[in-house]
Design a protein around this motif. Structure first.
Motif, mmCIF file in Angstrom:
data_model
loop_
_atom_site.group_PDB
_atom_site.id
_atom_site.type_symbol
_atom_site.label_atom_id
_atom_site.label_comp_id
_atom_site.label_asym_id
_atom_site.label_seq_id
_atom_site.Cartn_x
_atom_site.Cartn_y
_atom_site.Cartn_z
ATOM 1 N N SER A 110 14.234 -1.000 3.126
ATOM 2 C CA SER A 110 15.006 0.151 3.603
ATOM 3 C C SER A 110 16.336 -0.273 4.213
ATOM 4 O O SER A 110 17.326 0.466 4.119
ATOM 5 C CB SER A 110 14.190 0.950 4.618
ATOM 6 N N ARG A 126 18.668 -0.768 1.373
ATOM 7 C CA ARG A 126 19.063 0.507 0.768
ATOM 8 C C ARG A 126 19.925 1.350 1.698
ATOM 9 O O ARG A 126 20.322 2.451 1.344
ATOM 10 C CB ARG A 126 17.805 1.322 0.399
ATOM 11 N N ASP A 163 16.003 -4.122 -3.970
ATOM 12 C CA ASP A 163 16.762 -3.333 -3.007
ATOM 13 C C ASP A 163 17.660 -4.196 -2.127
ATOM 14 O O ASP A 163 18.284 -3.685 -1.195
ATOM 15 C CB ASP A 163 15.809 -2.543 -2.093
ATOM 16 N N VAL A 179 11.436 6.987 -3.331
ATOM 17 C CA VAL A 179 12.069 5.665 -3.368
ATOM 18 C C VAL A 179 11.572 4.843 -4.558
ATOM 19 O O VAL A 179 12.367 4.310 -5.327
ATOM 20 C CB VAL A 179 11.798 4.903 -2.052
ATOM 21 N N ARG A 196 13.507 4.005 -7.925
ATOM 22 C CA ARG A 196 13.706 2.560 -8.076
ATOM 23 C C ARG A 196 13.243 2.102 -9.464
ATOM 24 O O ARG A 196 13.913 1.286 -10.115
ATOM 25 C CB ARG A 196 12.924 1.831 -6.983
ATOM 26 N N THR A 207 19.040 4.961 -2.427
ATOM 27 C CA THR A 207 18.277 5.922 -3.239
ATOM 28 C C THR A 207 19.130 7.102 -3.688
ATOM 29 O O THR A 207 19.078 7.501 -4.856
ATOM 30 C CB THR A 207 17.051 6.433 -2.453
#
Length: 614
Positions: A348, A351, A438, A511, A515, A528
């Motif tokens: 995260s 991202r 990511d 996500v 992805r 995202t």
């Protein structure tokens, strides 16, 4: 419905409980009922408003001219008082489903508004607060002008452009005459440069330069530009990212119209984001950097309280987090690593979707020619990880950190690892692959990471079987919404018996689904929302579904952030659970709508990857 029921209805809506008995009766007597079809325009742009609307049942969207949804109104809510007061409708109001409303004529509302001090104070104070980005009322958060204000809405100083060879004396004379704080210079190649008041103080006066010297000698290059129609918040992000105090403003024809400085943003931003960015840049030791990092939570709370959208908060905080990580890396990394390695953040954080400080997910890629002793490298990686822990970034429970030798390798070793993840898949290797895809460069040589991602695409090649199994992970997660739109709780989870895991039941599905598609189509984007946009550009998603999915994703993240801030304030453990009983009617309906959209995404993925046959 008789008058008493109408009075009861009105009294339950803030601020109309402040009406006198006589005024409530007057309102009730003049109410009428209207029935509206789905997607019916109630009030259009530039239209002279006639009624104040009270929603009995249904949902109404408020949109700007770009069709961006600014706010949603549901049962026991009203709109649009601002239009009635200004006698002009700036936005468009349209139903999203069959809707029933009470209507109150404008003249009745305005008359009573001026007769009731409490009512008048509420509405005029609200308008002032909205204009200054300070409104706190929950239902109006998406209306905050902080988010819809454009660069041209701020104070943009006029552009004074002079030849590069202009004398210092003539330049100061022109600045005084034009009454502007900043000077732009154009050289013979038509490149632009900038000179500020501090340049005159620190470079001319302190160095005792001749006033006949070219002002170009004290100028600075590397200017950044922003369009006058861009959002003011994007200008703030750009300033924060590059540590700038000024941006050059252009119009749609690419003509320079002026200079936007940090002071001009102060009326729109009450947080200290820029000062924190400066603190990070000026930090000379780890302790100073730690102090700067401790301000981030305060910024998150402040921006959220002002109604700033989660996507924008995460962008800003992510920029500041990366500045901290980059600064720390360059402070304590051995000389052998500088220019010969890449610090990456994954998951995260990579991202740019992590807002509050959660587990570290980072790694270190070494150039194949990097020469550093193993013991020296281990000492640094452990120190870096521990320092981040001291800064408030907890260690990763899965040990996905550069202090773990598994996540500290040469580029060649990472290539071998990627090959193994793809050719000998397992649940753990799929997870490693997902978080690595990511990854984003936080410090060092970005090319090392870009080369590894290209290697990743090459190894995956066109193996549809691989993509099918990679996407199939989402089938292990159920959207917690029943057949009759009721929330479904996990009966086995006694600790969270009446709560929903909003990450497993929604955020993760979006996500991972996005992805998987992004990996298949070899997209370099990691965020995202940006991936959704690129997939839409490739016609993988329709524009309508893309917008729905983006809104659902943003809404789920907003609920998660709201819940986490409340838990932090009450000293509870931060997690991914929310209690739907603590949501109001509109929030519950929006949550159900978001889950429906995610179910639609699952069906798209099931069809695309034939997941029922995997």
């Amino acid at each position: 419905m008789d008058t008493q029921e109408q009075i009861k209805f009105l009294k339950a809506i803030h601020p109309f409980e402040n009406l006198t008995k006589k005024q409530l009766e007057y309102f009730a007597e003049n109410l009428d009922i209207v029935y509206l079809k789905k997607e019916e325009i109630i009030q259009n742009f530039s239209q002279e408003p006639r009624f104040l609307y009270f929603i009995i049942k249904g949902i109404v969207q408020e949109k700007n001219e770009d069709s961006e949804v600014l706010s949603l109104y549901s049962n026991h809510e009203f709109f649009d008082s601002i239009s009635l007061i200004e006698n002009f409708s700036k936005n468009c109001f349209v139903t999203t489903e069959e809707t029933i409303c009470y209507t109150l004529p404008r003249e009745i509302f305005i008359q009573v508004l001026h007769e009731n001090p409490a009512l008048e104070n509420f509405f005029f104070q609200s308008i002032s607060e909205k204009l200054n980005g300070n409104i706190n009322h929950e239902k109006n958060k998406e209306l905050v002008n902080l988010m819809v204000a454009k660069v041209k809405d701020a104070r943009v100083h006029k552009a004074l452009i002079l030849p590069f060879e202009t004398s210092i004396y003539e330049a100061v004379k022109q600045l005084k005459e034009k009454k502007v704080p900043t000077l732009l210079l154009k050289d013979k190649e038509k490149n632009l440069h900038i000179v500020t008041d501090s340049d005159f103080r620190e470079k001319v006066i302190l160095n005792k330069m001749s006033f006949d010297d070219s002002v170009g000698k004290i100028s600075n290059s590397g200017l950044k530009y922003v369009n006058e129609d861009d959002f003011l918040f994007n200008a703030q992000l750009l300033m924060t990212k590059h540590g700038l105090k000024r941006l050059i403003v252009k119009n749609s024809n690419h003509d320079i119209v002026g200079v936007l400085d940090q002071i001009s943003l102060s009326s729109f931003f009450a947080t200290h984001t820029f000062s924190v960015s400066n603190e990070i840049a000026k930090a000379t030791n780890v302790e100073e950097l730690k102090i700067a990092s401790q301000s981030l939570l305060k910024i998150v709370k402040s921006l959220y309280a002002k109604g700033v959208k989660v996507a924008f908060i995460s962008k800003l905080i992510n920029q500041l987090n990366r500045k901290i990580m980059d600064k720390l890396f360059n402070m304590i990394a051995p000389e052998e690593l500088i220019g010969k390695s890449t610090l990456i953040v994954m998951g995260s954080e990579g991202r740019a979707e992590q807002i509050l400080k959660t587990d570290q997910d980072n790694a270190l890629i070494l150039d194949d020619n990097c020469k550093i002793e193993k013991a020296k490298l281990e000492t640094f990686t452990k120190e870096y990880t521990q320092t981040l822990v001291d800064f408030g970034f907890p260690p990763c429970e899965g040990n996905i950190m550069l202090s773990n030798p598994y996540w500290c390798r040469t580029q060649k070793e990472f290539k071998d690892l990627i090959y193994d993840w793809i050719t000998h898949p397992s649940e753990e290797k799929f997870m490693n692959l997902a978080i690595f895809y990511d990854a984003f460069c936080a410090s060092g040589n970005r090319q090392l990471l870009d080369d590894l991602k290209q290697h990743l695409f090459k190894v995956c090649a066109d193996s549809q079987s691989f993509y099918m199994h990679f996407a199939k992970i989402i089938m292990d997660f159920d959207v917690p919404l029943g057949f009759f739109d009721g929330f479904v709780f996990d009966s086995k989870d006694k600790e969270h018996k009446h709560e929903l895991d909003i990450k497993k039941g929604g955020i993760f599905i979006v996500v991972q689904g996005v992805r998987a598609l992004s990996l298949e189509y070899k997209l370099m984007r990691v965020n995202t929302l940006k991936r959704i946009k690129e997939l839409t550009d490739k016609n993988i998603f329709t524009k309508e579904f893309s917008q729905e999915l983006s809104e659902a994703f943003n809404y789920l993240n907003s609920l998660k952030l709201k819940s986490n801030i409340e838990k932090m304030d009450s000293a509870q453990t931060i997690d991914n659970y929310i209690d739907p009983d603590k949501l109001n009617r509109m929030e519950k309906d929006l949550l159900k709508d978001s889950f429906k959209i995610i179910n639609k995404l699952k069906k798209i993925l099931e069809s695309h990857y034939k997941l029922n046959y995997v």
